[in-house]
Design a protein around this motif. Structure first.
Motif, PDB file in Angstrom:
ATOM      1  N   THR A  34       0.826  -1.147  -0.045  1.00 25.31           N
ATOM      2  CA  THR A  34       0.024  -0.102   0.132  1.00 25.31           C
ATOM      3  C   THR A  34       0.985   1.266  -0.137  1.00 25.31           C
ATOM      4  O   THR A  34       2.048   1.244   0.238  1.00 25.31           O
ATOM      5  CB  THR A  34      -0.979   0.140   1.195  1.00 25.31           C
ATOM      6  OG1 THR A  34      -0.138   0.222   2.422  1.00 25.31           O
ATOM      7  CG2 THR A  34      -1.876  -1.245   1.257  1.00 25.31           C
ATOM      8  N   ALA A  35       0.118   2.339  -0.259  1.00 31.59           N
ATOM      9  CA  ALA A  35       0.845   3.747  -0.178  1.00 31.59           C
ATOM     10  C   ALA A  35       1.147   4.085   1.134  1.00 31.59           C
ATOM     11  O   ALA A  35       0.564   5.489   1.646  1.00 31.59           O
ATOM     12  CB  ALA A  35       0.212   4.586  -1.072  1.00 31.59           C
ATOM     13  N   ASP A  39       3.285   5.264   9.511  1.00 29.06           N
ATOM     14  CA  ASP A  39       1.944   5.437   9.895  1.00 29.06           C
ATOM     15  C   ASP A  39       1.235   6.156   8.818  1.00 29.06           C
ATOM     16  O   ASP A  39       0.117   6.686   8.896  1.00 29.06           O
ATOM     17  CB  ASP A  39       1.838   5.797  11.348  1.00 29.06           C
ATOM     18  CG  ASP A  39       2.165   4.838  12.396  1.00 29.06           C
ATOM     19  OD1 ASP A  39       2.124   3.752  11.871  1.00 29.06           O
ATOM     20  OD2 ASP A  39       2.244   5.086  13.577  1.00 29.06           O
ATOM     21  N   GLN A  40       1.829   7.031   7.965  1.00 26.63           N
ATOM     22  CA  GLN A  40       1.458   7.892   6.925  1.00 26.63           C
ATOM     23  C   GLN A  40       1.161   7.411   6.004  1.00 26.63           C
ATOM     24  O   GLN A  40       1.690   6.650   5.087  1.00 26.63           O
ATOM     25  CB  GLN A  40       2.439   8.900   6.569  1.00 26.63           C
ATOM     26  CG  GLN A  40       1.969  10.130   6.004  1.00 26.63           C
ATOM     27  CD  GLN A  40       2.830  11.124   5.684  1.00 26.63           C
ATOM     28  OE1 GLN A  40       4.091  11.108   6.305  1.00 26.63           O
ATOM     29  NE2 GLN A  40       2.685  12.129   4.845  1.00 26.63           N
ATOM     30  N   ILE A 112      -6.745  -1.900   5.290  1.00 22.95           N
ATOM     31  CA  ILE A 112      -6.410  -1.934   6.568  1.00 22.95           C
ATOM     32  C   ILE A 112      -6.603  -0.358   7.342  1.00 22.95           C
ATOM     33  O   ILE A 112      -7.311  -0.178   8.046  1.00 22.95           O
ATOM     34  CB  ILE A 112      -4.841  -2.306   7.003  1.00 22.95           C
ATOM     35  CG1 ILE A 112      -5.006  -3.839   6.850  1.00 22.95           C
ATOM     36  CG2 ILE A 112      -4.632  -1.825   8.347  1.00 22.95           C
ATOM     37  CD1 ILE A 112      -3.454  -4.495   7.001  1.00 22.95           C
ATOM     38  N   LYS A 113      -6.417   0.466   6.377  1.00 19.71           N
ATOM     39  CA  LYS A 113      -6.659   1.835   6.825  1.00 19.71           C
ATOM     40  C   LYS A 113      -7.555   2.853   5.695  1.00 19.71           C
ATOM     41  O   LYS A 113      -7.558   2.468   4.802  1.00 19.71           O
ATOM     42  CB  LYS A 113      -5.345   2.983   6.607  1.00 19.71           C
ATOM     43  CG  LYS A 113      -4.225   2.570   7.673  1.00 19.71           C
ATOM     44  CD  LYS A 113      -3.187   3.401   7.849  1.00 19.71           C
ATOM     45  CE  LYS A 113      -2.301   3.301   8.918  1.00 19.71           C
ATOM     46  NZ  LYS A 113      -1.395   4.289   9.191  1.00 19.71           N
ATOM     47  N   GLU A 119      -4.284  -1.476  -3.240  1.00 20.57           N
ATOM     48  CA  GLU A 119      -3.106  -2.333  -2.794  1.00 20.57           C
ATOM     49  C   GLU A 119      -2.754  -3.312  -3.922  1.00 20.57           C
ATOM     50  O   GLU A 119      -3.895  -3.765  -4.852  1.00 20.57           O
ATOM     51  CB  GLU A 119      -3.525  -3.252  -1.650  1.00 20.57           C
ATOM     52  CG  GLU A 119      -2.374  -4.190  -0.983  1.00 20.57           C
ATOM     53  CD  GLU A 119      -3.002  -4.786   0.153  1.00 20.57           C
ATOM     54  OE1 GLU A 119      -2.291  -5.910   0.617  1.00 20.57           O
ATOM     55  OE2 GLU A 119      -3.675  -4.248   0.874  1.00 20.57           O
ATOM     56  N   ILE A 120      -1.303  -3.236  -4.066  1.00 19.75           N
ATOM     57  CA  ILE A 120      -0.901  -4.143  -5.162  1.00 19.75           C
ATOM     58  C   ILE A 120       0.034  -5.203  -4.617  1.00 19.75           C
ATOM     59  O   ILE A 120       1.014  -4.836  -3.953  1.00 19.75           O
ATOM     60  CB  ILE A 120      -0.195  -3.295  -6.315  1.00 19.75           C
ATOM     61  CG1 ILE A 120      -1.068  -2.221  -6.858  1.00 19.75           C
ATOM     62  CG2 ILE A 120       0.340  -4.181  -7.613  1.00 19.75           C
ATOM     63  CD1 ILE A 120      -0.489  -1.218  -7.667  1.00 19.75           C
ATOM     64  N   GLU A 121       0.013  -6.586  -5.456  1.00 13.97           N
ATOM     65  CA  GLU A 121       1.021  -7.391  -5.251  1.00 13.97           C
ATOM     66  C   GLU A 121       1.459  -7.973  -6.445  1.00 13.97           C
ATOM     67  O   GLU A 121       0.793  -7.702  -7.648  1.00 13.97           O
ATOM     68  CB  GLU A 121       0.629  -8.494  -4.425  1.00 13.97           C
ATOM     69  CG  GLU A 121      -0.622  -9.318  -4.911  1.00 13.97           C
ATOM     70  CD  GLU A 121      -1.195 -10.292  -4.103  1.00 13.97           C
ATOM     71  OE1 GLU A 121      -1.573 -11.360  -4.402  1.00 13.97           O
ATOM     72  OE2 GLU A 121      -1.252 -10.119  -2.673  1.00 13.97           O
TER      73      GLU A 121
END
Length: 130
Positions: A34-35, A39-40, A112-113, A119-121
């Motif tokens: 994720t980006a 925590d940012q 999650i946030k 989200e990439i895999e």
């Protein structure tokens, strides 16, 4: 076969029990990315910017195991709003337009946030041809 685990240093890796990337033989798997930096969340509200940032992180993880984006054969993209597919796809194309791995993009209910939109895999296969 030798196994090489690559850590991003995130505290969650030990808590959850995962690696940013794993290389076994000539196969490299990069975990869902994720980006997020610490925590940012980077690029809040901008799916394109998040996807670009994620792909840059993935590129660095691949480099740590001796791979390049040219060796990526599959991408999996999770978005929280499928209407943003073009913005995410544009970022993906900037990295993969000449490589053309197989790819899947699906909408998920949440990451999650709540600020995380993408989200990439990826999977890469290393060969002597590069």
């Amino acid at each position: 076969m030798k196994r090489q685990n690559i850590s991003s240093g995130a505290v969650w890796e030990d808590i959850i029990g995962y690696s940013r990337a794993v290389r076994v033989g000539n196969i490299v798997e990069v975990a869902g990315t994720t980006a997020t930096e610490g925590d940012q969340v980077i690029g809040i509200g901008d799916a394109y910017e998040q996807a670009r940032y994620i792909l840059q992180k993935i590129e660095k993880a691949l480099q740590e195991v001796g791979a390049t984006m040219k060796q990526v054969v599959r991408t999996r993209i999770y978005v929280t709003d499928i209407s943003q597919w073009e913005a995410v796809g544009r970022a993906h194309g900037e990295f993969f337009s000449n490589i053309k791995p197989t790819s899947t993009m699906v909408e998920v209910r949440a990451l999650i946030k709540p600020e995380q939109l993408v989200e990439i895999e990826v999977t890469a296969i290393l060969s002597s041809e590069g």
